[in-house]
Design a protein around this motif. Structure first.
Motif, PDB file in Angstrom:
ATOM      1  N   ALA A 176       0.823  -1.212   0.000  1.00 30.79           N
ATOM      2  CA  ALA A 176       0.000   0.000   0.000  1.00 30.79           C
ATOM      3  C   ALA A 176       0.855   1.260   0.000  1.00 30.79           C
ATOM      4  O   ALA A 176       0.514   2.256  -0.639  1.00 30.79           O
ATOM      5  CB  ALA A 176      -0.948  -0.003   1.200  1.00 30.79           C
ATOM      6  N   SER A 235      -1.763   5.328  12.180  1.00 32.00           N
ATOM      7  CA  SER A 235      -1.738   3.912  11.813  1.00 32.00           C
ATOM      8  C   SER A 235      -1.323   3.027  12.973  1.00 32.00           C
ATOM      9  O   SER A 235      -1.662   1.842  13.004  1.00 32.00           O
ATOM     10  CB  SER A 235      -0.794   3.694  10.623  1.00 32.00           C
ATOM     11  OG  SER A 235       0.556   3.929  10.989  1.00 32.00           O
ATOM     12  N   THR A 291      -7.784  -1.254   7.848  1.00 30.85           N
ATOM     13  CA  THR A 291      -7.580   0.117   8.331  1.00 30.85           C
ATOM     14  C   THR A 291      -6.109   0.499   8.259  1.00 30.85           C
ATOM     15  O   THR A 291      -5.754   1.595   7.806  1.00 30.85           O
ATOM     16  CB  THR A 291      -8.082   0.255   9.780  1.00 30.85           C
ATOM     17  OG1 THR A 291      -9.445  -0.143   9.841  1.00 30.85           O
ATOM     18  CG2 THR A 291      -7.946   1.696  10.253  1.00 30.85           C
ATOM     19  N   SER A 323      -3.832  -0.818   6.301  1.00 36.42           N
ATOM     20  CA  SER A 323      -3.435  -0.711   4.897  1.00 36.42           C
ATOM     21  C   SER A 323      -3.862   0.618   4.302  1.00 36.42           C
ATOM     22  O   SER A 323      -3.116   1.243   3.536  1.00 36.42           O
ATOM     23  CB  SER A 323      -4.029  -1.871   4.095  1.00 36.42           C
ATOM     24  OG  SER A 323      -3.581  -3.121   4.584  1.00 36.42           O
ATOM     25  N   SER A 324      -5.069   1.069   4.650  1.00 29.24           N
ATOM     26  CA  SER A 324      -5.551   2.358   4.137  1.00 29.24           C
ATOM     27  C   SER A 324      -4.683   3.505   4.638  1.00 29.24           C
ATOM     28  O   SER A 324      -4.347   4.424   3.878  1.00 29.24           O
ATOM     29  CB  SER A 324      -7.006   2.573   4.566  1.00 29.24           C
ATOM     30  OG  SER A 324      -7.834   1.540   4.080  1.00 29.24           O
TER      31      SER A 324
END
Length: 365
Positions: A59, A98, A106, A108-109
């Protein structure tokens, strides 16, 4: 403006700008290697499966790719300095948030947003360094980011080494604490950048801010201890501002012949080097850990990684001293040859049996 920069020369002013502008590159090296080392700990804590783990690792690079595409036109519109500061802010906030994620999707986003911050800051940083440096010193705009990337990776190894130098159980690392600690150097560099990072005098002049451009040049001359350099220059009413140049039109021209004959090999070379660099940053820590479990080496993996990135930084520094007179093409070819040789040695160090066991359909490859 370029003539004045040549008279000012290269000195402490540009060195400070390189360090502050390249902070996102340092953070990228730190984050990429750190997340790779923490992947097992995150996987154990959040239990998202191997696919989700791979998504989390990739990501960051996906976000960086998007950020790099949009950063150029935005930097021509808003300026180099604001985009670099925006990148700092995005990386710091997203990375800190994060560490509180409770689900892989979540996390990864948020990692995607971290990568976006890298991408937003990196092209403006390279442009700023190129516009602040005299012509014979413009290689610093490439070497500086690469060296600071290695410094960031070294910071990641040191952080993990303090908990487990032999990488005996990476699943037990305090990944939330380490991600928060990784924000500390970015916060320090970001605050310094807010105060000390200059704007490009070339951008200011092209935008019609002649007084601010002269102030920027005057501050650069003062930092380099040549305050007597005349920083006055003529302003042209007919000068086209950078933000009015069609970015899509420039990209279209690069994808047409004859420019494509140069663009394609450079992009291919960059892709190969990036694949080797980022792939190694992700894979090597895990391979070293697996070999340790099988008793294949007696050297601490942390020391191997430390030596690797110290060697990379040293090679970049030495290459900078002769890379400019040797030429661009020779430097690119040498880089590709070294990358290919290193990748070949890395692959050959893994036994055929292990490859066949891990990837049965790709054993022959």
């Amino acid at each position: 403006v370029h003539e004045i920069v040549e008279k000012v020369g290269f000195g402490p002013g540009q060195l400070l700008a390189v360090i502050l502008a390249c902070g996102p590159f340092l953070a990228e090296g730190l984050e990429l290697l750190l997340v790779s080392l923490l992947s097992r700990s995150i996987h154990t804590d959040l239990d998202g499966g191997e696919v989700a783990e791979g998504l989390m690792l990739s990501a960051v690079l996906a976000g960086a790719a998007v950020g790099n595409i949009v950063a150029g036109p935005l930097a021509d519109l808003a300026g180099r300095q604001p985009m670099i500061l925006l990148g700092y802010a995005v990386v710091i906030v997203a990375s800190a948030v994060s560490s509180f994620a409770n689900a892989v999707i979540t996390l990864s986003s948020l990692r995607l947003i971290v990568g976006l911050g890298f991408g937003l800051a990196q092209p403006p940083a390279i442009a700023l360094m190129g516009e602040l440096a005299p012509r014979q010193w413009r290689w610093v705009s490439i070497v500086g980011p690469a060296v600071l990337f290695c410094v960031g990776a070294l910071c990641a190894v040191v952080m993990v080494t303090l908990e487990d130098a032999w990488f005996r159980d990476l699943s037990m690392l305090e990944w939330r604490l380490l991600l928060r600690c990784a924000c500390i150097p970015m916060i320090a560099l970001g605050l310094a950048a807010v105060i000390l990072l200059p704007e490009s005098p070339q951008f200011l002049a092209s935008s019609g801010d002649v007084a601010l451009a002269r102030d920027s040049l005057r501050a650069l001359a003062s930092s380099n201890r040549v305050p007597d350099v005349d920083v006055s220059f003529r302003s042209f009413d007919g000068l086209v501002p950078l933000w009015r140049l069609p970015a899509l039109g420039q990209m279209r021209d690069l994808l047409r012949m004859p420019a494509l004959a140069i663009t394609a090999p450079i992009c291919l070379g960059g892709a190969i080097v990036s694949f080797t660099l980022f792939g190694s940053a992700y894979v090597v820590p895990l391979v070293l850990t697996e070999e340790l479990e099988e008793g294949l080496h007696s050297v601490a993996p942390a020391s191997v990684l430390l030596l690797s990135f110290c060697a990379a930084g040293a090679v970049l520094g030495l290459g900078a001293s002769w890379g400019s007179p040797v030429g661009r093409k020779s430097g690119i070819v040498a880089s590709l040859v070294v990358s290919f040789a290193a990748a070949l040695l890395f692959v050959s160090s893994i036994s055929t049996a292990k490859i066949q066991e891990t990837w049965p359909h790709w054993g022959m490859l």
